[in-house]
Design an enzyme around this catalytic site. Structure first.
Site, PDB file in Angstrom:
ATOM      1  N   GLU A  32      -0.361   4.405  35.634  1.00  9.52           N
ATOM      2  CA  GLU A  32       0.754   3.589  35.141  1.00  9.52           C
ATOM      3  C   GLU A  32       1.448   4.286  33.966  1.00  9.52           C
ATOM      4  O   GLU A  32       2.680   4.286  33.876  1.00  9.52           O
ATOM      5  CB  GLU A  32       0.260   2.201  34.721  1.00  9.52           C
ATOM      6  CG  GLU A  32      -0.361   1.395  35.828  1.00  9.52           C
ATOM      7  CD  GLU A  32       0.587   1.125  36.980  1.00  9.52           C
ATOM      8  OE1 GLU A  32       1.789   0.897  36.721  1.00  9.52           O
ATOM      9  OE2 GLU A  32       0.138   1.147  38.138  1.00  9.52           O
ATOM     10  N   HIS A  58     -10.213  -2.695  34.727  1.00  7.81           N
ATOM     11  CA  HIS A  58      -9.552  -2.545  36.029  1.00  7.81           C
ATOM     12  C   HIS A  58     -10.146  -1.390  36.814  1.00  7.81           C
ATOM     13  O   HIS A  58     -10.619  -1.537  37.939  1.00  7.81           O
ATOM     14  CB  HIS A  58      -8.044  -2.347  35.850  1.00  7.81           C
ATOM     15  CG  HIS A  58      -7.287  -2.339  37.139  1.00  7.81           C
ATOM     16  ND1 HIS A  58      -7.178  -1.220  37.944  1.00  7.81           N
ATOM     17  CD2 HIS A  58      -6.626  -3.324  37.782  1.00  7.81           C
ATOM     18  CE1 HIS A  58      -6.470  -1.518  39.027  1.00  7.81           C
ATOM     19  NE2 HIS A  58      -6.127  -2.792  38.949  1.00  7.81           N
ATOM     20  N   GLU A 101     -12.257  -1.570  40.312  1.00 10.41           N
ATOM     21  CA  GLU A 101     -11.824  -0.644  41.353  1.00 10.41           C
ATOM     22  C   GLU A 101     -12.367   0.776  41.204  1.00 10.41           C
ATOM     23  O   GLU A 101     -11.917   1.677  41.899  1.00 10.41           O
ATOM     24  CB  GLU A 101     -10.291  -0.617  41.413  1.00 10.41           C
ATOM     25  CG  GLU A 101      -9.702  -1.977  41.789  1.00 10.41           C
ATOM     26  CD  GLU A 101      -8.211  -1.928  42.016  1.00 10.41           C
ATOM     27  OE1 GLU A 101      -7.622  -0.835  41.878  1.00 10.41           O
ATOM     28  OE2 GLU A 101      -7.627  -2.978  42.343  1.00 10.41           O
ATOM     29  N   VAL A 132      -3.984  -8.702  30.106  1.00 14.41           N
ATOM     30  CA  VAL A 132      -3.685 -10.057  30.546  1.00 14.41           C
ATOM     31  C   VAL A 132      -4.892 -10.655  31.256  1.00 14.41           C
ATOM     32  O   VAL A 132      -5.793  -9.945  31.705  1.00 14.41           O
ATOM     33  CB  VAL A 132      -2.458 -10.099  31.484  1.00 14.41           C
ATOM     34  CG1 VAL A 132      -1.247  -9.474  30.813  1.00 14.41           C
ATOM     35  CG2 VAL A 132      -2.756  -9.410  32.809  1.00 14.41           C
TER      36      VAL A 132
END
Length: 265
Positions: free
Chosen positions: A89, A146, A177, A205
């Site tokens: 990202e 994540h 992941e 978040v």
């Protein structure tokens, strides 16, 4: 000179969490740059489309946001990501900004949350302080990150190592992941005598991963798997963006990038 502060997040379709996390970070960073106009961008096209179709909320991608700033005559732009680490990202943000760099006089991208050894130490202090009420004999605290195939995924093992080095032996880090996986976490828990586990997202978040992969009722959620192994599980549905210390870290990274912008003059 027209100045803009573009805060870039992955995004979330959970409106309440967005208010408590992304918007809270944006406002904290904006307060540091009162002469800059605040703008928002998300990197997740899926989330952008969901919000547009479901809620009629229009949020730009990074390229769109940069194109608009150029068209509106902004010449100095500070971009602050709200990402946990450098990775895919962050690379996408950098590439999107590079495509537009000739349209501006001055550009600077701030660092993600974990960018230096000092950052890891600060986040360790912040997270352990936030969860200290659970740090007692018989309880293990597990953070869900994540995870990514990107080399930056090493950040999770690095943070876990610092937690142990600092003496926080009841703390564990896993990812949805990548590695360390929930299987790795479960193996670590089996070596302890504790029968209670606290789960908390190590994500900015509290979105789909936290609500479903971590705290969901499906048999493959972290909560369900641990309960099946006989643990009493507490789920803290709290994004890191809700924690003042984490927001302050982003402000500090933005301040550092802002100082570099001034040095370009």
């Amino acid at each position: 000179m027209k100045q803009a502060l573009l805060v870039v997040s992955f995004g979330t379709s959970y409106n309440e969490s967005r208010s408590k996390t992304i918007e809270a970070i944006e406002q904290a960073v904006a307060a540091e740059f009162p002469t800059y106009e605040l703008r928002r961008a998300f990197t997740s096209r899926i989330i952008i489309d969901i919000l547009r179709k479901r809620d009629n909320i229009m949020i730009d991608g990074v390229e769109e946001a940069m194109e608009k700033l150029a068209a509106e005559g902004f010449k100095r732009v500070l971009i602050q990501p709200t990402l946990v680490m450098g990775g895919e990202e962050y690379d996408c943000i950098v590439n999107a900004v590079k495509k537009q760099e000739d349209s501006f006089d001055q550009l600077m991208i701030g660092a993600p949350l974990l960018s230096s050894e000092e950052d890891y130490l600060k986040l360790t202090e912040i997270l352990t302080e936030d969860t200290k009420e659970y740090d007692s004999e018989g309880t293990e605290i597990v953070f869900m990150g994540h995870g990514s195939e990107h080399e930056a995924n090493a950040a999770y093992d690095r943070l876990a190592g610092i937690l142990k080095k600092q003496g926080y032996t009841r703390y564990h880090v896993g990812t949805v992941e990548a590695e360390p996986s929930i299987e790795d976490v479960i193996e670590a828990l089996k070596r302890k005598q504790s029968r209670r586990v606290v789960l908390q997202p190590m994500m900015i978040v509290c979105g789909d991963h936290a609500h479903n992969d971590m705290a969901g009722n499906d048999s493959d959620s972290w909560k369900s798997r641990l309960e099946a192994d006989g643990y009493d599980v507490i789920c803290r549905l709290k994004g890191m963006g809700e924690i003042e210390g984490v927001r302050r870290m982003f402000v500090e990274h933005a301040r550092e990038a802002g100082n570099k912008l001034e040095d370009q003059e």
